[in-house]
Scaffold this motif. Sequence first.
Motif, PDB file in Angstrom:
ATOM      1  N   ASP A   1       1.302  -1.129   0.081  1.00  0.00           N
ATOM      2  CA  ASP A   1       0.040  -0.386   0.112  1.00  0.00           C
ATOM      3  C   ASP A   1       0.581   1.293   0.519  1.00  0.00           C
ATOM      4  OD1 ASP A   1       1.409   0.408   2.310  1.00  0.00           O
ATOM      5  OD2 ASP A   1      -0.745   0.325   3.606  1.00  0.00           O
ATOM      6  N   LYS A   2       1.938   1.356  -0.257  1.00  0.00           N
ATOM      7  CA  LYS A   2       3.356   2.566  -0.352  1.00  0.00           C
ATOM      8  C   LYS A   2       3.029   3.695   1.042  1.00  0.00           C
ATOM      9  CE  LYS A   2       3.546   2.547  -5.329  1.00  0.00           C
ATOM     10  NZ  LYS A   2       3.838   3.808  -6.183  1.00  0.00           N
ATOM     11  N   ASN A   3       2.508   2.157   1.900  1.00  0.00           N
ATOM     12  CA  ASN A   3       3.012   3.074   3.718  1.00  0.00           C
ATOM     13  C   ASN A   3       3.274   2.069   4.567  1.00  0.00           C
ATOM     14  OD1 ASN A   3       1.991   5.277   5.477  1.00  0.00           O
ATOM     15  ND2 ASN A   3      -0.388   4.336   5.266  1.00  0.00           N
ATOM     16  N   GLY A   4       3.978   1.216   4.387  1.00  0.00           N
ATOM     17  CA  GLY A   4       4.612   0.088   5.152  1.00  0.00           C
ATOM     18  C   GLY A   4       4.021  -1.117   5.075  1.00  0.00           C
ATOM     19  N   HIS A   5       2.688  -1.363   4.482  1.00  0.00           N
ATOM     20  CA  HIS A   5       2.000  -2.692   4.705  1.00  0.00           C
ATOM     21  C   HIS A   5       3.325  -3.775   2.640  1.00  0.00           C
ATOM     22  CE1 HIS A   5      -0.542  -1.096   7.759  1.00  0.00           C
ATOM     23  NE2 HIS A   5      -0.506  -2.298   7.892  1.00  0.00           N
ATOM     24  N   ILE A   6       3.451  -4.605   2.985  1.00  0.00           N
ATOM     25  CA  ILE A   6       4.273  -5.398   1.807  1.00  0.00           C
ATOM     26  C   ILE A   6       3.219  -6.944   1.942  1.00  0.00           C
ATOM     27  CG2 ILE A   6       6.393  -6.417   3.195  1.00  0.00           C
ATOM     28  CD1 ILE A   6       5.724  -4.702  -1.013  1.00  0.00           C
ATOM     29  N   GLY A   7       3.550  -7.720   1.398  1.00  0.00           N
ATOM     30  CA  GLY A   7       3.401  -8.599   1.248  1.00  0.00           C
ATOM     31  C   GLY A   7       3.654  -9.431  -0.332  1.00  0.00           C
ATOM     32  N   PHE A   8       4.494 -11.107  -0.532  1.00  0.00           N
ATOM     33  CA  PHE A   8       4.744 -12.096  -1.339  1.00  0.00           C
ATOM     34  C   PHE A   8       3.720 -13.257  -2.351  1.00  0.00           C
ATOM     35  CE2 PHE A   8       7.201 -13.689   1.345  1.00  0.00           C
ATOM     36  CZ  PHE A   8       7.626 -15.089   0.158  1.00  0.00           C
ATOM     37  N   GLY A   9       3.300 -13.350  -3.160  1.00  0.00           N
ATOM     38  CA  GLY A   9       2.699 -14.609  -3.322  1.00  0.00           C
ATOM     39  C   GLY A   9       3.860 -15.405  -4.118  1.00  0.00           C
ATOM     40  N   HIS A  10       3.060 -16.524  -4.661  1.00  0.00           N
ATOM     41  CA  HIS A  10       3.311 -17.389  -5.385  1.00  0.00           C
ATOM     42  C   HIS A  10       2.476 -18.335  -6.637  1.00  0.00           C
ATOM     43  CE1 HIS A  10       6.653 -20.527  -7.442  1.00  0.00           C
ATOM     44  NE2 HIS A  10       7.028 -19.358  -7.727  1.00  0.00           N
ATOM     45  N   GLY A  11       2.131 -18.173  -7.119  1.00  0.00           N
ATOM     46  CA  GLY A  11       1.468 -18.961  -8.171  1.00  0.00           C
ATOM     47  C   GLY A  11       1.878 -19.371  -9.335  1.00  0.00           C
ATOM     48  N   LYS A  12       0.759 -21.018  -9.434  1.00  0.00           N
ATOM     49  CA  LYS A  12       1.434 -21.931 -10.712  1.00  0.00           C
ATOM     50  C   LYS A  12       0.304 -22.070 -10.932  1.00  0.00           C
ATOM     51  CE  LYS A  12       5.519 -24.126  -8.717  1.00  0.00           C
ATOM     52  NZ  LYS A  12       5.650 -25.756  -7.830  1.00  0.00           N
ATOM     53  N   ALA A  13      -0.132 -22.289 -13.135  1.00  0.00           N
ATOM     54  CA  ALA A  13      -0.777 -22.021 -13.402  1.00  0.00           C
ATOM     55  C   ALA A  13      -0.598 -22.680 -14.811  1.00  0.00           C
ATOM     56  CB  ALA A  13      -1.900 -21.629 -13.396  1.00  0.00           C
ATOM     57  N   ASN A  14      -1.488 -23.233 -15.910  1.00  0.00           N
ATOM     58  CA  ASN A  14      -1.223 -23.913 -16.998  1.00  0.00           C
ATOM     59  C   ASN A  14      -1.020 -22.874 -17.513  1.00  0.00           C
ATOM     60  OD1 ASN A  14      -0.798 -26.109 -16.445  1.00  0.00           O
ATOM     61  ND2 ASN A  14      -3.239 -27.020 -16.535  1.00  0.00           N
ATOM     62  N   GLU A  15      -1.604 -21.292 -17.771  1.00  0.00           N
ATOM     63  CA  GLU A  15      -1.914 -20.225 -18.186  1.00  0.00           C
ATOM     64  C   GLU A  15      -1.352 -18.948 -17.671  1.00  0.00           C
ATOM     65  OE1 GLU A  15      -2.790 -20.507 -21.438  1.00  0.00           O
ATOM     66  OE2 GLU A  15      -3.321 -22.148 -21.794  1.00  0.00           O
ATOM     67  N   VAL A  16      -0.897 -17.923 -18.346  1.00  0.00           N
ATOM     68  CA  VAL A  16      -0.428 -16.911 -17.219  1.00  0.00           C
ATOM     69  C   VAL A  16      -1.181 -16.030 -16.809  1.00  0.00           C
ATOM     70  CG1 VAL A  16       1.456 -14.833 -17.694  1.00  0.00           C
ATOM     71  CG2 VAL A  16       2.107 -16.715 -19.132  1.00  0.00           C
ATOM     72  N   PRO A  17      -2.139 -16.008 -16.881  1.00  0.00           N
ATOM     73  CA  PRO A  17      -3.081 -14.773 -16.635  1.00  0.00           C
ATOM     74  C   PRO A  17      -3.915 -15.845 -15.020  1.00  0.00           C
ATOM     75  CG  PRO A  17      -3.596 -15.194 -18.549  1.00  0.00           C
ATOM     76  CD  PRO A  17      -3.033 -15.843 -18.418  1.00  0.00           C
ATOM     77  N   PRO A  18      -3.754 -16.527 -15.105  1.00  0.00           N
ATOM     78  CA  PRO A  18      -3.998 -17.391 -13.229  1.00  0.00           C
ATOM     79  C   PRO A  18      -3.167 -17.814 -12.799  1.00  0.00           C
ATOM     80  CG  PRO A  18      -5.037 -19.180 -15.762  1.00  0.00           C
ATOM     81  CD  PRO A  18      -4.285 -17.658 -16.253  1.00  0.00           C
ATOM     82  N   ALA A  19      -1.848 -17.842 -13.315  1.00  0.00           N
ATOM     83  CA  ALA A  19      -0.553 -17.905 -12.529  1.00  0.00           C
ATOM     84  C   ALA A  19      -0.526 -16.594 -11.871  1.00  0.00           C
ATOM     85  CB  ALA A  19       0.806 -18.430 -13.280  1.00  0.00           C
TER      86      ALA A  19
END
Length: 196
Positions: free
Chosen positions: A56-74
């Motif tokens: 949120d550019k105000n001290g909150h941050i998160g990361f995530g990882h995703g897998k799928a057969n197509e790019v948009p769902p990943a």
Amino acid sequence: MGYKKIERIIEERIKENPIDISQLNLQEKVVEIRRTTRVMEGGRRFSFSALAVVGDKNGHIGFGHGKANEVPPAIAKAIADAKKHIIKVPLIEGTIPHDVIGEYESAKILLKPARKGTGVVAGGPMRPVLELLGVTDVLAKIISRTTNPNNIVRAVFDALLKLKSPEEVAQLRGIDENKVKSSYRIFAGGVPIKWD
């Protein structure tokens, strides 16, 4: 020897201090998209993995990882995963409170506070993380040989989890908060902070 799992540490932190995501104005950035190939009897089968960060550019941050057969769902899976792993990081005048080293497997990074006007001096996968965190001035360096984005992002989060605000330092040392704040200086140049 086992290695620490950053996601597990973040989940423990969230249990202690829950964060209401609905109150945050989150922005997303895709750090990396990878294509993997499996050779099957009928030919090659492709799948995609995505690494994304939200903040949120105000001290909150998160990361995530995703897998799928197509790019948009990943990408969608990675963003949904990132929203489950959001942490609060202490910031002072657009920079971090103190210098810190983050490690994850073979990745090792260094973060240092910087005075106003320095900008975000960071390369590769570190830049989107620090920008979405809301840091405007920081010095960052990858000090390991590996530049694998998955490990570098986790090393950055390891460093961010180690950051302590002056209030936390005062509580740990058992001294007055104002005493810590009066002696606090931004790393580059030793500039005193004007507290509210």
